[in-house]
Design a protein around this motif. Structure first.
Motif, short mmCIF file in Angstrom:
data_model
loop_
_atom_site.label_atom_id
_atom_site.label_comp_id
_atom_site.label_asym_id
_atom_site.label_seq_id
_atom_site.Cartn_x
_atom_site.Cartn_y
_atom_site.Cartn_z
N ASN A 256 0.83 -1.22 0.00
CA ASN A 256 0.00 0.00 0.00
C ASN A 256 0.86 1.27 0.00
O ASN A 256 0.54 2.25 -0.68
N ALA B 165 2.47 1.75 -3.37
CA ALA B 165 1.44 2.20 -4.32
C ALA B 165 1.14 3.68 -4.13
O ALA B 165 0.92 4.42 -5.09
N ARG B 166 1.14 4.13 -2.86
CA ARG B 166 0.93 5.57 -2.60
C ARG B 166 2.05 6.40 -3.20
O ARG B 166 1.81 7.45 -3.81
N GLY C 16 1.54 6.24 -7.07
CA GLY C 16 0.36 6.84 -7.67
C GLY C 16 -0.21 8.03 -6.97
O GLY C 16 -1.15 8.66 -7.47
N ASN D 108 -4.69 8.90 -4.63
CA ASN D 108 -5.65 7.92 -5.14
C ASN D 108 -4.91 6.67 -5.59
O ASN D 108 -4.31 6.63 -6.67
N ILE D 109 -4.96 5.64 -4.77
CA ILE D 109 -4.23 4.41 -5.06
C ILE D 109 -5.08 3.53 -5.97
O ILE D 109 -6.21 3.14 -5.63
N THR D 110 -4.56 3.24 -7.15
CA THR D 110 -5.28 2.44 -8.14
C THR D 110 -4.83 0.99 -8.07
O THR D 110 -3.80 0.65 -7.49
N GLU D 111 -5.63 0.12 -8.72
CA GLU D 111 -5.26 -1.30 -8.80
C GLU D 111 -3.94 -1.47 -9.54
O GLU D 111 -3.13 -2.34 -9.22
N ALA D 112 -3.74 -0.62 -10.54
CA ALA D 112 -2.49 -0.70 -11.32
C ALA D 112 -1.29 -0.39 -10.43
O ALA D 112 -0.25 -1.05 -10.52
N ALA D 113 -1.45 0.62 -9.57
CA ALA D 113 -0.35 0.98 -8.67
C ALA D 113 -0.08 -0.14 -7.68
O ALA D 113 1.08 -0.46 -7.37
N THR E 291 -0.68 -3.35 -8.14
CA THR E 291 -0.06 -4.45 -8.89
C THR E 291 1.41 -4.17 -9.13
O THR E 291 2.27 -5.05 -8.99
#
Length: 555
Positions: A527, A530-531, A534, A537-542, A544
């Protein structure tokens, strides 16, 4: 290594305890969360200058404690030199800061000074922050890197000892070479001052003795009254039986009682001793009264003598007892001036000898530096090449200077970042990102010979991104194989390489800001990465991407 850092009331941190580990420890968090506060706290425990403004608003004091474990022999030796001992390889440093601006320190529970913390921390922690990269702009620092790499401390110490002696003798020679008129003036002045002090014939402790005698003479009437009253209480008068006679009567009574009961004999003997002691006291007091005199003439003499001593003390700006060694020093200086020619010839010979010794040690140090500088530059170049600067050239430039505290060398590392460019001073061509990588390269090269167990890199990723950031992370990972590394970063590529990842976050509760530090598990790391990748707003792509980075770097 640094095992535990405890912080209390530093800026937005109310209380937190961080347990660090070996390897690469990475700290991340949003801007303003308090990452720099962790570094401020560590600087405080290292004895660095710390402003009282970092104390949490509304609090009177702040506290920082650092526990180190498995400390090396360098630290143990320094502890012993400072008068402390280690506790089975454990060292605890503590510092309390107060709003008054004062601070108190402890080493393993015993009181210490800030300077002791500062001296000891050199062997515990090495911090590289953004500001340190800009030290590369100052050529004066380059020689220190080469000396550190070349382990020049013994050669440098030998030079400094010779240089110090040379400076002292040179100063004496310069003083001896003042012009003749100035020399004669100083001889006249010294002769007068020495005569004045000799005439005064000051004795050690004289002022204190005279002041005590003056106090006694000035208190004649009070002393007489007190002695007389004491005499009366013991010896009595026409209307009063004194203490001596009272004890004598009591003694007689007890002696008679003892004739009926032998148990009272010891009490009788005791009272008999008291009687004779009191009688002696009464006689001594009477003698003291007879010998007590009011002597206005002696008092006047003392006042005049004290006035002279005070005037001399003020004139020569030293306590009365220091006037004697002061006169001796002036006499030594006078002898030098009177024996000017002889002393000057001796000084010239001593200066020449000291200069030759200083030059020999300086040349030996310079030769060693030139030898190791080329190897140092090559190794730093190789590290910079790995850090996405493949075409960099690094050239150590030497110039001979006059004697100075570091020798006779002026050293500057010249850099060329692109093919075909002439190497030039770092300040003229290096960008922020290049500076950060150059400093990391230098730290990497120096870490092989550095005895410090903990290295801290504060935002070493400034001005870089992409593959360069990844290379910086890999280099930090490599350095952490031999030393504990703490790194504050904004780069996901670096954070993903951590052995231990700490999140610094802040929250607002009842209008107050609080910062907490926690170690992340695998999901927490995903997490946080990902932050960083991205944003808010943390996306599924971030997520992954973050997962794949962790898997790639930790397999």
């Amino acid at each position: 290594m640094l095992q535990t850092l405890y912080i209390e009331n530093i800026a937005v941190i109310e209380k937190t305890s961080i347990d660090f580990n070996s390897g690469l420890n990475v700290l991340t968090g949003e801007t303003g969360a308090g990452k720099s506060i962790i570094i401020d706290a560590i600087n405080a425990i290292m004895g660095q200058r710390t402003s009282k403004d970092i104390i949490r608003t509304g609090e009177q004091s702040a506290f920082v404690s650092a526990q180190f474990e498995n400390i090396n022999n360098e630290v143990i030796n320094k502890l012993e030199e400072l008068g402390f001992s280690d506790d089975d390889g454990v060292l605890i440093l503590q510092r309390t800061l107060n709003t008054s601006g004062k601070s108190s320190c402890k080493i393993n529970g015993r009181p210490a000074t800030v300077s002791m913390l500062k001296e000891l921390s050199k062997y515990l922690i090495n911090i590289h922050g953004q500001h340190e990269s800009y030290e590369l702009f100052s050529p004066e620092t380059h020689i220190d890197y080469i000396d550190s790499y070349g382990k020049s401390s013994e050669l440098l110490a030998e030079y400094k000892e010779n240089y110090k002696e040379y400076k002292i003798l040179k100063k004496k020679l310069n003083e001896a070479n003042t012009d003749e008129s100035e020399r004669l003036k100083e001889i006249d002045l010294l002769s007068f001052q020495i005569q004045e002090l000799n005439d005064a014939d000051v004795k050690l402790g004289e002022e204190e003795t005279l002041e005590a005698e003056r106090t006694s003479l000035m208190s004649f009437e009070k002393i007489f009254s007190l002695l007389n009253e004491a005499k009366m209480l013991l010896s009595g008068n026409e209307s009063f039986d004194g203490g001596v006679e009272a004890v004598d009567s009591a003694c007689s009574n007890i002696q008679k009682a003892a004739e009926y009961n032998s148990e009272y004999e010891s009490l009788s003997d005791t009272l008999s001793d008291v009687y004779y002691n009191l009688k002696d006291c009464a006689e001594n007091i009477s003698d003291a009264i007879d010998n007590l005199e009011s002597d206005p003439q002696r008092l006047e003499e003392i006042e005049e003598r004290l006035d002279l001593l005070n005037r001399l003390s003020r004139k020569y700006n030293c306590p009365c007892d220091d006037l004697i060694p002061f006169a001796e020093n002036m006499q030594s200086r006078l002898d030098e001036l009177v024996n000017f020619d002889k002393n000057r010839d001796e000084l010239i010979g001593a200066v020449e000898k000291a200069e030759n010794l200083t030059m020999q040690s300086a040349q030996k140090l310079s030769k060693h530096r030139k030898k190791v500088a080329l190897d140092f530059a090559k190794k730093v170049k190789d590290e910079m090449s790995f850090l996405n600067m493949p075409n960099v050239e690094l050239v150590p430039q030497f110039e001979i200077t006059e004697f100075n505290p570091k020798g006779i060398d002026k050293v500057e590392l010249l850099i060329s970042a692109n093919p075909g460019e002439t190497p030039r001073p770092v300040a003229k061509i290096a960008s922020g990102g290049e500076l950060s990588r150059m400093m990391l390269a230098i730290k990497t090269v120096l870490s092989a010979s550095d005895t410090v167990d903990t290295l801290i890199f504060d935002e070493v990723d400034t001005g870089i991104s992409g593959s360069a950031a990844e290379k910086v992370g890999l280099k930090l990972k490599q350095v952490s194989e031999n030393s504990q590394v703490l790194c504050v970063t904004h780069q996901a590529q670096i954070a993903a390489l951590a052995d231990h990842h700490y999140l610094i976050c802040k929250q607002v509760d009842d209008g107050r800001t609080f910062t907490e530090v926690s170690i992340l598990d695998h999901n927490g790391r995903v997490n946080e990465l990902a932050r960083i990748i991205g944003g808010v707003n943390i996306t599924e792509a971030a997520l992954t991407h973050a997962e794949s980075m962790l898997n790639e770097y930790n397999n």
